[in-house]
Design a protein around this motif. Structure first.
Motif, PDB file in Angstrom:
ATOM      1  N   MET A  53      55.837 -43.744 -26.657  1.00 53.94           N
ATOM      2  CA  MET A  53      54.773 -42.769 -26.813  1.00 53.94           C
ATOM      3  C   MET A  53      54.287 -42.358 -25.423  1.00 53.94           C
ATOM      4  SD  MET A  53      51.329 -42.924 -29.075  1.00 53.94           S
ATOM      5  CE  MET A  53      49.929 -43.211 -28.039  1.00 53.94           C
ATOM      6  N   PRO A  54      53.997 -41.071 -25.247  1.00 54.47           N
ATOM      7  CA  PRO A  54      53.459 -40.610 -23.961  1.00 54.47           C
ATOM      8  C   PRO A  54      52.150 -41.324 -23.633  1.00 54.47           C
ATOM      9  CG  PRO A  54      54.145 -38.748 -25.306  1.00 54.47           C
ATOM     10  CD  PRO A  54      54.227 -39.970 -26.175  1.00 54.47           C
ATOM     11  N   SER A  55      51.821 -41.333 -22.373  1.00 58.16           N
ATOM     12  CA  SER A  55      50.657 -42.054 -21.870  1.00 58.16           C
ATOM     13  C   SER A  55      49.331 -41.498 -22.400  1.00 58.16           C
ATOM     14  CB  SER A  55      50.663 -41.982 -20.347  1.00 58.16           C
ATOM     15  OG  SER A  55      49.540 -42.616 -19.817  1.00 58.16           O
ATOM     16  N   ILE A  56      48.442 -42.424 -22.737  1.00 61.96           N
ATOM     17  CA  ILE A  56      47.070 -42.091 -23.116  1.00 61.96           C
ATOM     18  C   ILE A  56      46.177 -42.816 -22.125  1.00 61.96           C
ATOM     19  CG2 ILE A  56      45.289 -42.367 -24.876  1.00 61.96           C
ATOM     20  CD1 ILE A  56      47.432 -42.207 -26.977  1.00 61.96           C
ATOM     21  N   VAL A  57      45.189 -42.101 -21.603  1.00 65.07           N
ATOM     22  CA  VAL A  57      44.307 -42.663 -20.585  1.00 65.07           C
ATOM     23  C   VAL A  57      42.873 -42.604 -21.082  1.00 65.07           C
ATOM     24  CG1 VAL A  57      43.507 -42.416 -18.209  1.00 65.07           C
ATOM     25  CG2 VAL A  57      45.874 -41.869 -18.773  1.00 65.07           C
ATOM     26  N   VAL A  58      42.160 -43.719 -20.958  1.00 61.99           N
ATOM     27  CA  VAL A  58      40.750 -43.770 -21.328  1.00 61.99           C
ATOM     28  C   VAL A  58      39.932 -43.921 -20.059  1.00 61.99           C
ATOM     29  CG1 VAL A  58      38.976 -45.099 -22.525  1.00 61.99           C
ATOM     30  CG2 VAL A  58      41.172 -44.730 -23.617  1.00 61.99           C
ATOM     31  N   MET A 108      45.245 -50.418 -22.917  1.00 56.91           N
ATOM     32  CA  MET A 108      44.172 -49.566 -22.423  1.00 56.91           C
ATOM     33  C   MET A 108      42.939 -50.339 -21.986  1.00 56.91           C
ATOM     34  SD  MET A 108      44.555 -46.598 -25.203  1.00 56.91           S
ATOM     35  CE  MET A 108      43.895 -45.305 -24.208  1.00 56.91           C
ATOM     36  N   GLY A 109      42.888 -51.619 -22.290  1.00 59.44           N
ATOM     37  CA  GLY A 109      41.732 -52.416 -21.919  1.00 59.44           C
ATOM     38  C   GLY A 109      40.500 -52.121 -22.758  1.00 59.44           C
ATOM     39  N   VAL A 110      40.710 -51.755 -24.032  1.00 57.21           N
ATOM     40  CA  VAL A 110      39.593 -51.504 -24.943  1.00 57.21           C
ATOM     41  C   VAL A 110      39.713 -52.451 -26.131  1.00 57.21           C
ATOM     42  CG1 VAL A 110      39.372 -49.080 -24.260  1.00 57.21           C
ATOM     43  CG2 VAL A 110      40.807 -49.672 -26.211  1.00 57.21           C
TER      44      VAL A 110
END
Length: 136
Positions: free
Chosen positions: A1-6, A47-49
């Motif tokens: 999956m393409p990158s998701i950034v929070v 993502m560290g969430v």
């Protein structure tokens, strides 16, 4: 999956950032019908969430029909690119506006790709434009 950034410093809640980015990936065609999203715990760890944050984003996406959860089989993209806002006839104005925004974000992502912009660089450009357009 393409990158998701929070961006944890953003005023936008993390679950909404995830929801919007996944919806934009569907709108841009980077995620297609039947593509599987990462398990909640895996994406949360990357993502560290908290897992609940990702779970909420997935629930919101499921409510809007973008994804479908199939129990142990995981969460998959339930439809192709979102229609333009004009195609949202018969839905409430907010849903239509969001679909239009998601389609516009898809166009933005497609336009940024040939320029070699990273997701962070594109997000920075959007933030700068938002600050210029809607100063505090």
């Amino acid at each position: 999956m393409p990158s998701i950034v929070v961006d944890l410093s953003s005023a936008v809640p993390p679950y909404e950032q995830i929801r919007a980015q996944v919806a934009a990936l569907v709108a841009s065609g980077d995620l297609r019908l039947g593509d599987r999203l990462p398990p909640v715990r895996t994406l949360a760890g990357e993502m560290g969430v908290a897992p609940g944050t990702v779970a909420r984003a997935y629930r919101e996406l499921e409510r809007s029909g973008v994804v479908e959860t199939r129990g142990r089989a995981g969460t998959i993209v339930a439809r192709g690119p979102l229609p333009a806002a004009a195609d949202a006839a018969g839905t409430d104005d907010t849903v239509g506006a969001l679909r239009g925004l998601e389609a516009a974000l898809g166009s933005l992502v497609r336009a940024a790709r040939p320029l070699g912009l990273s997701p962070d660089e594109l997000a920075d450009l959007v933030r700068m434009r938002m600050r210029d357009t809607f100063p505090n």
